[in-house]
Design a protein around this motif. Structure first.
Motif, PDB file in Angstrom:
ATOM      1  N   ALA A  42       6.994  15.178  -1.049  1.00 23.48           N
ATOM      2  CA  ALA A  42       5.663  15.303  -1.661  1.00 23.48           C
ATOM      3  C   ALA A  42       5.721  16.177  -2.910  1.00 23.48           C
ATOM      4  O   ALA A  42       5.107  15.845  -3.934  1.00 23.48           O
ATOM      5  CB  ALA A  42       4.669  15.878  -0.652  1.00 23.48           C
ATOM      6  N   ALA A  43       6.457  17.283  -2.847  1.00 22.34           N
ATOM      7  CA  ALA A  43       6.572  18.166  -4.017  1.00 22.34           C
ATOM      8  C   ALA A  43       7.217  17.422  -5.183  1.00 22.34           C
ATOM      9  O   ALA A  43       6.785  17.571  -6.337  1.00 22.34           O
ATOM     10  CB  ALA A  43       7.386  19.412  -3.656  1.00 22.34           C
ATOM     11  N   HIS A  44       8.222  16.611  -4.894  1.00 21.59           N
ATOM     12  CA  HIS A  44       8.875  15.830  -5.943  1.00 21.59           C
ATOM     13  C   HIS A  44       7.892  14.825  -6.550  1.00 21.59           C
ATOM     14  O   HIS A  44       7.777  14.714  -7.772  1.00 21.59           O
ATOM     15  CB  HIS A  44      10.098  15.124  -5.378  1.00 21.59           C
ATOM     16  CG  HIS A  44      10.850  14.348  -6.406  1.00 21.59           C
ATOM     17  ND1 HIS A  44      11.624  13.269  -6.070  1.00 21.59           N
ATOM     18  CD2 HIS A  44      10.950  14.468  -7.751  1.00 21.59           C
ATOM     19  CE1 HIS A  44      12.175  12.761  -7.165  1.00 21.59           C
ATOM     20  NE2 HIS A  44      11.776  13.473  -8.194  1.00 21.59           N
ATOM     21  N   TRP A  45       7.169  14.081  -5.714  1.00 19.20           N
ATOM     22  CA  TRP A  45       6.190  13.103  -6.194  1.00 19.20           C
ATOM     23  C   TRP A  45       5.132  13.786  -7.063  1.00 19.20           C
ATOM     24  O   TRP A  45       4.812  13.328  -8.155  1.00 19.20           O
ATOM     25  CB  TRP A  45       5.546  12.387  -5.014  1.00 19.20           C
ATOM     26  CG  TRP A  45       4.375  11.511  -5.364  1.00 19.20           C
ATOM     27  CD1 TRP A  45       3.072  11.716  -5.009  1.00 19.20           C
ATOM     28  CD2 TRP A  45       4.377  10.292  -6.128  1.00 19.20           C
ATOM     29  NE1 TRP A  45       2.278  10.701  -5.498  1.00 19.20           N
ATOM     30  CE2 TRP A  45       3.054   9.815  -6.188  1.00 19.20           C
ATOM     31  CE3 TRP A  45       5.371   9.576  -6.774  1.00 19.20           C
ATOM     32  CZ2 TRP A  45       2.698   8.658  -6.861  1.00 19.20           C
ATOM     33  CZ3 TRP A  45       5.027   8.406  -7.441  1.00 19.20           C
ATOM     34  CH2 TRP A  45       3.703   7.965  -7.479  1.00 19.20           C
ATOM     35  N   GLU A  52      -2.902  10.245 -12.635  1.00 22.44           N
ATOM     36  CA  GLU A  52      -3.498   8.928 -12.353  1.00 22.44           C
ATOM     37  C   GLU A  52      -2.681   8.160 -11.314  1.00 22.44           C
ATOM     38  O   GLU A  52      -3.245   7.448 -10.481  1.00 22.44           O
ATOM     39  CB  GLU A  52      -3.701   8.098 -13.629  1.00 22.44           C
ATOM     40  CG  GLU A  52      -2.442   7.807 -14.417  1.00 22.44           C
ATOM     41  CD  GLU A  52      -2.073   8.887 -15.428  1.00 22.44           C
ATOM     42  OE1 GLU A  52      -1.145   8.640 -16.223  1.00 22.44           O
ATOM     43  OE2 GLU A  52      -2.688   9.966 -15.444  1.00 22.44           O
ATOM     44  N   ALA A  53      -1.373   8.294 -11.315  1.00 22.94           N
ATOM     45  CA  ALA A  53      -0.543   7.636 -10.295  1.00 22.94           C
ATOM     46  C   ALA A  53      -0.780   8.273  -8.932  1.00 22.94           C
ATOM     47  O   ALA A  53      -0.863   7.574  -7.921  1.00 22.94           O
ATOM     48  CB  ALA A  53       0.932   7.715 -10.674  1.00 22.94           C
ATOM     49  N   GLN A  54      -0.916   9.595  -8.910  1.00 19.26           N
ATOM     50  CA  GLN A  54      -1.172  10.288  -7.651  1.00 19.26           C
ATOM     51  C   GLN A  54      -2.508   9.872  -7.050  1.00 19.26           C
ATOM     52  O   GLN A  54      -2.663   9.815  -5.835  1.00 19.26           O
ATOM     53  CB  GLN A  54      -1.130  11.797  -7.860  1.00 19.26           C
ATOM     54  CG  GLN A  54       0.243  12.291  -8.238  1.00 19.26           C
ATOM     55  CD  GLN A  54       0.282  13.779  -8.482  1.00 19.26           C
ATOM     56  OE1 GLN A  54      -0.319  14.541  -7.742  1.00 19.26           O
ATOM     57  NE2 GLN A  54       0.988  14.192  -9.523  1.00 19.26           N
ATOM     58  N   LEU A 117       1.660   2.857  -0.731  1.00 24.50           N
ATOM     59  CA  LEU A 117       0.414   2.181  -0.364  1.00 24.50           C
ATOM     60  C   LEU A 117      -0.673   2.421  -1.393  1.00 24.50           C
ATOM     61  O   LEU A 117      -0.699   3.448  -2.059  1.00 24.50           O
ATOM     62  CB  LEU A 117      -0.122   2.700   0.981  1.00 24.50           C
ATOM     63  CG  LEU A 117       0.696   2.520   2.234  1.00 24.50           C
ATOM     64  CD1 LEU A 117      -0.066   3.102   3.427  1.00 24.50           C
ATOM     65  CD2 LEU A 117       1.043   1.071   2.477  1.00 24.50           C
ATOM     66  N   ASP A 118      -1.604   1.479  -1.435  1.00 27.68           N
ATOM     67  CA  ASP A 118      -2.877   1.677  -2.124  1.00 27.68           C
ATOM     68  C   ASP A 118      -3.750   2.439  -1.128  1.00 27.68           C
ATOM     69  O   ASP A 118      -3.980   1.956  -0.014  1.00 27.68           O
ATOM     70  CB  ASP A 118      -3.494   0.315  -2.452  1.00 27.68           C
ATOM     71  CG  ASP A 118      -4.871   0.425  -3.077  1.00 27.68           C
ATOM     72  OD1 ASP A 118      -5.715   1.197  -2.556  1.00 27.68           O
ATOM     73  OD2 ASP A 118      -5.113  -0.274  -4.062  1.00 27.68           O
ATOM     74  N   PRO A 119      -4.238   3.639  -1.470  1.00 28.55           N
ATOM     75  CA  PRO A 119      -4.985   4.434  -0.492  1.00 28.55           C
ATOM     76  C   PRO A 119      -6.325   3.809  -0.082  1.00 28.55           C
ATOM     77  O   PRO A 119      -6.839   4.111   0.992  1.00 28.55           O
ATOM     78  CB  PRO A 119      -5.193   5.785  -1.180  1.00 28.55           C
ATOM     79  CG  PRO A 119      -5.012   5.516  -2.625  1.00 28.55           C
ATOM     80  CD  PRO A 119      -4.100   4.331  -2.744  1.00 28.55           C
ATOM     81  N   GLN A 120      -6.873   2.938  -0.911  1.00 30.05           N
ATOM     82  CA  GLN A 120      -8.150   2.295  -0.574  1.00 30.05           C
ATOM     83  C   GLN A 120      -7.952   1.169   0.434  1.00 30.05           C
ATOM     84  O   GLN A 120      -8.654   1.098   1.442  1.00 30.05           O
ATOM     85  CB  GLN A 120      -8.829   1.754  -1.845  1.00 30.05           C
ATOM     86  CG  GLN A 120      -9.081   2.796  -2.909  1.00 30.05           C
ATOM     87  CD  GLN A 120      -9.923   3.958  -2.406  1.00 30.05           C
ATOM     88  OE1 GLN A 120     -10.926   3.756  -1.733  1.00 30.05           O
ATOM     89  NE2 GLN A 120      -9.505   5.179  -2.703  1.00 30.05           N
ATOM     90  N   THR A 121      -6.993   0.285   0.149  1.00 32.92           N
ATOM     91  CA  THR A 121      -6.792  -0.892   1.001  1.00 32.92           C
ATOM     92  C   THR A 121      -5.804  -0.644   2.129  1.00 32.92           C
ATOM     93  O   THR A 121      -5.743  -1.427   3.077  1.00 32.92           O
ATOM     94  CB  THR A 121      -6.280  -2.077   0.165  1.00 32.92           C
ATOM     95  OG1 THR A 121      -4.966  -1.770  -0.307  1.00 32.92           O
ATOM     96  CG2 THR A 121      -7.216  -2.388  -0.993  1.00 32.92           C
ATOM     97  N   LYS A 122      -4.996   0.419   1.998  1.00 30.44           N
ATOM     98  CA  LYS A 122      -3.920   0.738   2.953  1.00 30.44           C
ATOM     99  C   LYS A 122      -2.848  -0.357   2.982  1.00 30.44           C
ATOM    100  O   LYS A 122      -2.098  -0.478   3.934  1.00 30.44           O
ATOM    101  CB  LYS A 122      -4.451   0.951   4.379  1.00 30.44           C
ATOM    102  CG  LYS A 122      -5.617   1.891   4.520  1.00 30.44           C
ATOM    103  CD  LYS A 122      -5.267   3.313   4.187  1.00 30.44           C
ATOM    104  CE  LYS A 122      -6.348   4.285   4.519  1.00 30.44           C
ATOM    105  NZ  LYS A 122      -7.444   4.375   3.610  1.00 30.44           N
ATOM    106  N   MET A 131       7.917   3.838 -12.082  1.00 30.38           N
ATOM    107  CA  MET A 131       7.849   4.873 -11.042  1.00 30.38           C
ATOM    108  C   MET A 131       9.247   5.369 -10.697  1.00 30.38           C
ATOM    109  O   MET A 131       9.472   6.574 -10.558  1.00 30.38           O
ATOM    110  CB  MET A 131       7.186   4.329  -9.781  1.00 30.38           C
ATOM    111  CG  MET A 131       5.717   4.147  -9.871  1.00 30.38           C
ATOM    112  SD  MET A 131       5.155   3.537  -8.280  1.00 30.38           S
ATOM    113  CE  MET A 131       3.487   3.118  -8.686  1.00 30.38           C
ATOM    114  N   VAL A 132      10.167   4.426 -10.541  1.00 27.05           N
ATOM    115  CA  VAL A 132      11.550   4.800 -10.219  1.00 27.05           C
ATOM    116  C   VAL A 132      12.114   5.683 -11.322  1.00 27.05           C
ATOM    117  O   VAL A 132      12.734   6.720 -11.052  1.00 27.05           O
ATOM    118  CB  VAL A 132      12.428   3.540 -10.013  1.00 27.05           C
ATOM    119  CG1 VAL A 132      13.890   3.934  -9.839  1.00 27.05           C
ATOM    120  CG2 VAL A 132      11.936   2.746  -8.815  1.00 27.05           C
TER     121      VAL A 132
END
Length: 139
Positions: A42-45, A52-54, A117-122, A131-132
């Motif tokens: 999580a700290a790395h992310w 906006e990605a978070q 995951l998309d946090p809205q739709t899961k 991202m990579v």
């Protein structure tokens, strides 16, 4: 579990063993290592991804493989180092090594499969090359 050699870039997160981390055997409880593996990822992310990605994505654990090698004791400073392995679709492999900071003694190593995951739709979301790239750059 064979941990491959770490790439040139690795993210490091430091912590000090607290009294709440200690179990009845007077060393760090194994459950705390699992938490530190997740906290390091999580700290790395949070360090690598723009806000906006978070806000638009969340990582969840699919699977952990952890090997405990030596105990950590109260007051010791630990270095938790992580890097990304193979990325396929919505899944990302991540490695974490937990070492005693002063002497580099390896205490624990983990390989975790994460799903984006998309946090809205899961629902799973494909990990993009951008991202990579962000996760492989120094932060």
């Amino acid at each position: 579990m064979e941990t491959p050699a770490a790439p040139t870039f690795r993210f490091a997160h430091y912590l000090t063993v607290q009294p709440t981390d200690i179990d009845e055997l007077h060393h760090v409880n194994n459950v705390r290592y699992v938490q530190w593996v997740q906290d390091t990822a999580a700290a790395h992310w949070h360090a690598a991804a723009p806000p906006e990605a978070q806000a638009h994505y969340v990582w969840v654990v699919r699977e952990h493989h952890i090997r405990y090698l030596h105990p950590a004791l109260l007051g010791e400073e630990l270095r938790c180092t992580t890097w990304i392995g193979e990325v396929r679709g919505a899944q990302s492999q991540r490695f974490v090594r937990i070492e005693r900071a002063p002497d580099g003694q390896l205490l624990c190593e983990a390989e975790t499969q994460w799903v984006l995951l998309d946090p809205q739709t899961k629902r799973p979301v494909r990990v993009t090359p951008e991202m990579v790239e962000r996760l492989q750059e120094p932060v």
